[in-house]
Design a protein around this motif. Structure first.
Motif, short mmCIF file in Angstrom:
data_model
loop_
_atom_site.label_atom_id
_atom_site.label_comp_id
_atom_site.label_asym_id
_atom_site.label_seq_id
_atom_site.Cartn_x
_atom_site.Cartn_y
_atom_site.Cartn_z
N SER A 1 -19.99 14.65 38.17
CA SER A 1 -20.18 15.98 38.75
C SER A 1 -19.68 15.92 40.20
CB SER A 1 -21.66 16.34 38.74
OG SER A 1 -22.37 15.47 39.61
N THR B 1 -24.14 17.89 23.94
CA THR B 1 -23.63 18.74 25.01
C THR B 1 -24.00 18.12 26.35
OG1 THR B 1 -25.67 20.02 25.17
CG2 THR B 1 -23.99 20.83 23.63
N ALA B 2 -23.27 18.50 27.37
CA ALA B 2 -23.56 18.00 28.71
C ALA B 2 -24.96 18.44 29.14
CB ALA B 2 -22.50 18.51 29.69
N ARG B 3 -25.33 19.65 28.75
CA ARG B 3 -26.64 20.17 29.14
C ARG B 3 -27.76 19.36 28.49
NH1 ARG B 3 -28.87 26.40 28.71
NH2 ARG B 3 -31.05 25.88 29.14
N HIS C 1 -21.33 13.64 25.35
CA HIS C 1 -21.29 13.69 26.82
C HIS C 1 -22.27 12.69 27.40
CE1 HIS C 1 -18.86 17.40 26.82
NE2 HIS C 1 -19.42 17.55 25.63
N SER D 1 -17.28 11.43 26.58
CA SER D 1 -16.77 11.92 27.85
C SER D 1 -17.75 11.58 28.95
CB SER D 1 -16.59 13.45 27.75
OG SER D 1 -16.53 14.02 29.03
N PHE D 2 -17.26 10.93 30.01
CA PHE D 2 -18.11 10.62 31.16
C PHE D 2 -17.35 11.06 32.41
CE2 PHE D 2 -20.18 6.94 33.79
CZ PHE D 2 -20.98 7.87 34.45
N LYS E 1 -24.46 11.31 30.51
CA LYS E 1 -25.03 11.59 31.84
C LYS E 1 -25.87 10.40 32.26
CE LYS E 1 -23.46 15.75 32.48
NZ LYS E 1 -22.57 16.11 33.61
N GLY F 1 -13.45 10.20 36.19
CA GLY F 1 -13.98 10.31 34.84
C GLY F 1 -13.04 9.75 33.79
N ALA G 1 -27.60 16.32 27.48
CA ALA G 1 -27.62 14.99 28.09
C ALA G 1 -28.36 15.03 29.43
CB ALA G 1 -26.19 14.50 28.28
N GLU G 2 -28.13 16.08 30.17
CA GLU G 2 -28.77 16.21 31.48
C GLU G 2 -30.29 16.43 31.33
OE1 GLU G 2 -27.25 18.76 35.23
OE2 GLU G 2 -25.78 17.89 33.88
#
Lengths: 455, 337
Positions: A290, A125-127, A49, A286-287, A51, A213, A129-130
């Motif tokens: 949000s 995970t997206a989390r 992911h 995946s990009f 971010k 995206g 990455a954030e």
């Protein structure tokens, strides 16, 4: 809906079997039952992911970037900065020779708007990455920012974008796209009344249900498949090819099912960096924006300022119209020089006016870059033109609908940009509106035709 | 203080396709062995129904039912170049490319049928439901199913065609701005009726009556969907939407649909649509591009209706209750001064 077949019936044959049939669209069942697959519905093993670390400042110099803490964050696979992008400087319309290149995929020395992409973080995970993105340290030297069209055009204004060297786009015609027709000063001199008014608008969001995206997978044969919701497959492929310095045959774009696109998905701010990430990691990436990125980072409809000065006669004829339009491009061109040019082609609206002067400016500010959006260059212009037209009618005490009949363009009339009018139908639209809205106009106007100057 | 009613009108036109042209689109058409047809494009369907329209255009041109046409699009490995879906160009540009490709395919199909029927291809016509017959002699016929089989397995012919549409690019003259922005223009006129609450500044759009002239309604139901959606977007632009409500101030930017104001279902006006057709000279079956235009005339029509109701002008979009209220206060201050 009413199909008003009585207008222009002699210009048509209605003898088709498929055309004109109200057939249900082929994909509607999938859409309404939720079975249509969008790009983000795909899953791939090992998906990373992406971010983005974004600028918190409107305008700042980047003194240094420290990614060491972020790299140690659990789950982080790779961090990408400007030096990783083969051809970091780009502009979308270079494909049709509208330059100069003025925007970085990832910021290099400066950021020019709040939200500009600086560092891309890839994690399991997206989390993760954030969280890792929050640990990237960027040392900024904040610079004075230009946030409005008025400030941008002041002589001592800070330069927003050095690639332009001035806070407006330089056309081959100079500081603005110009249209000159007749003699507007002579027109004002003969007018019974002169009315000069200003109009403005704020930026507007595309508001698609599906945010922008893509998902990119590196294939075994060395190619990259990019599942995207772009509105323009080859715009994206060709620009990605230039940015990544990768031959086009290495790229495969798959799209065509889009959850709403009003121009926002014509920019190429997503795919190139995602393909690069897939290349550098050898893993699917995946990009996906949000909702906040969609609303504050993706290009909005430009804010505009439009000044219209008209000369009008007591009998209702507009004899001179001068329009000065300023389109707020934000920090980068994207499609805005095109939009400003389109506005110059659109003014003075669907009216025949013998003296016209138009100046359309594309202005740079330290704001979110604006770009294509449904009708850009025209939509806000029509708001200004048609409110102005209403004011003119009331100024001379005439019914606003009748006033428009007097000035409406008709076949053969020369437009300000020196094309003869063909296929006009404004008068007929107004006649039908008069009927369905119960807004009666004089018999003279109901007998008018776009096809002849008589009446 | 009271709720006042007013109505306003606006009339607009809109160019079809990219400003100044130079925006190509290509299409390929071929038949399967059993006489179904495939249209291959790279154009994008944004949800407006491009695939369905291209199928109808191909079907009409070849002379087969729409359901026998499949549209494969938005894959750069298979679809030839399309500039993209924007600038009200999809139907006009891709439609013309599909017509050219479908005509070429139809010609091959008729040539194969002519050999099978031992007549001249120019003497043949399609019946629109899957058969080819000799003009004036419907009994001398062959199905498209059998024609395609014969083309594939007997004559070794590809029932296929290539299509390309390009409006040559125009370059504006620098001093006069002489240029050719577009080859055809769609038209619209909207009458909006509003109610303005003088106490709160709130505007309710009671009705919009829209007339659109779009060249040709290729699929009237889909045209209606697009025009209604566009009309609602116009109202939304007029009264609600901005990412930065106090532009140029960058604070208060919306981050989600709780903060970004748009009309809800209860805020939507009664919407009436009438469509006129003046076929364009270069459009597919005369079609023009109404995709962008249909969201434009409502904005000034609503603004003009507000003036008609309460006598104030708000010349900055969006026309929020705050702006209306400020204008009303200025009006009242002026009246008492």
């Amino acid at each position: 809906m009413k199909l008003s077949k009585n207008y222009f019936a002699d210009e048509r044959t209605d003898d088709f079997t498929e055309i004109g049939q109200p057939r249900p669209r082929s994909d509607i069942r999938g859409h309404v039952t939720g079975r249509t697959a969008y790009f983000a519905d795909r899953t791939f093993p090992g998906l990373l992911h992406l971010k983005m670390v974004r600028s918190p400042h409107h305008h700042a110099r980047i003194r240094g970037i420290d990614t060491s803490e972020a790299e140690k964050h659990p789950g982080v696979a790779r961090i990408i900065t400007a030096k990783d992008v083969p051809q970091n400087l780009y502009t979308i319309l270079i494909l049709i020779h509208v330059g100069p290149e003025d925007e970085h995929v990832l910021a290099e020395d400066k950021v020019r708007w709040k939200g500009e992409a600086v560092v891309a973080v890839l994690a399991e995970t997206a989390r993760a990455a954030e969280e890792a993105a929050a640990k990237v340290k960027v040392d900024y030297e904040v610079l004075p920012a230009v946030l409005s069209i008025e400030d941008a055009l002041k002589p001592d204004a800070p330069i927003v974008n050095e690639h332009h060297g001035r806070n407006y786009y330089l056309y081959d015609s100079g500081e603005c796209r110009k249209v000159r027709f007749g003699d507007v000063e002579k027109g004002f001199a003969q007018a019974d009344h002169i009315l000069e008014e200003s109009y403005s608008s704020g930026p507007i969001e595309h508001a698609p249900l599906e945010t922008s995206g893509c998902i990119v997978t590196p294939e075994a044969n060395g190619r990259f498949t990019c599942y995207t919701n772009t509105q323009a497959m080859f715009f994206t492929l060709d620009n990605a090819s230039i940015i990544l310095q990768m031959p086009g045959h290495k790229l495969h774009m798959v799209g065509g099912t889009v959850g709403g696109g009003f121009g926002g998905k014509v920019d190429v701010t997503i795919e190139p960096v995602a393909i690069l990430a897939a290349k550098l990691t050898g893993r699917p990436v995946s990009f996906i924006y949000s909702r906040e990125e969609e609303m504050q980072v993706s290009s909005p409809r430009a804010a505009e300022r439009i000044v219209i000065k008209d000369g009008v006669m007591k009998d209702g004829r507009i004899v001179a119209r001068q329009v000065t339009a300023y389109i707020d491009a934000g920090a980068y061109s994207r499609h805005s020089p095109y939009g400003a040019q389109k506005s110059a082609a659109h003014f003075p609206g669907p009216y025949t006016i013998s003296n016209v002067a138009i100046d359309s400016y594309c202005v740079y500010t330290n704001r979110t870059p604006s770009s294509a959006m449904r009708g850009f260059g025209v939509t806000i212009g029509d708001f200004a033109l048609e409110v102005q037209t209403d004011k003119l009618a009331r100024l001379i005490g005439m019914d606003p609908l009748e006033f428009r009949f007097i000035n409406a363009y008709r076949d053969g009339d020369m437009k300000a940009h020196r094309q003869p009018t063909e296929g006009a139908a404004l008068i007929e639209c107004m006649q039908e509106a008069s009927v369905i809205a119960g807004w009666p106009v004089s018999e003279r106007f109901m007998k008018m035709s776009s096809r002849t100057r008589e009446g | 203080m009271a709720v006042k009613r007013g109505r306003g009108v606006a009339a607009v036109n809109y160019p079809t396709g990219m400003n100044l042209g130079g925006d190509p689109t290509q299409a390929l058409v071929h038949s399967t062995p059993t006489g179904s047809f495939m249209v291959t494009l790279s154009s994008v369907d944004l949800g407006q129904g491009l695939k369905q329209i291209m199928a109808q255009i191909c079907a009409e041109t070849i002379g087969v039912p729409t359901e026998s046409v499949t549209v494969d699009t938005a894959d750069t490995d298979t679809g030839p170049h399309c500039m993209g879906t924007f600038a009200s160009r999809g139907t006009h540009r891709a439609g013309n490319a599909v017509i050219q490709a479908a005509r070429e395919a139809r010609q091959v199909m008729l040539e194969v049928a002519a050999e099978e029927l031992e007549v001249n291809a120019s003497d043949l016509d399609t019946d629109g439901s899957g058969n080819i017959h000799v003009k004036g002699a419907p009994s001398r016929s062959i199905s498209i199913f059998d024609t395609a089989l014969a083309a594939h397995f007997k004559h070794g012919r590809s029932i296929s065609g290539r299509g390309m549409f390009l409006v040559p690019r125009s370059y504006p003259e620098t001093e006069t701005g002489a240029m050719k922005p577009s080859t055809c223009y769609a038209h619209a006129c909207t009458v909006a009726e509003v109610e303005v609450d003088e106490e709160t500044g709130e505007v309710v759009v009671l009705s919009v009556k829209n007339v659109f002239e779009i060249g040709r309604a290729l699929n009237p139901k889909m045209v209606e969907q697009q025009l209604i959606g566009g009309s609602w977007m116009g109202i939304s632009h007029a009264l609600y939407e901005t990412t930065e409500p106090y532009y140029p101030d960058r604070e208060h930017g919306a981050r989600d649909y709780n903060e970004y104001l748009m009309p809800g279902p209860g805020d939507l006006a009664e919407t009436e649509i009438a469509v006129l057709e003046r076929p364009s000279g270069d459009g597919p079956f005369g079609a023009k591009g109404p995709g962008e235009m249909c969201a434009n005339p409502q904005i000034p029509a609503v603004a003009n209706a507000i003036f008609d109701a309460v006598g104030v002008r708000v010349d900055t979009l969006p026309i929020t209750p705050e702006r209306v209220l400020r204008a009303l206060r200025q009006r009242d201050a002026g009246a008492t001064a």
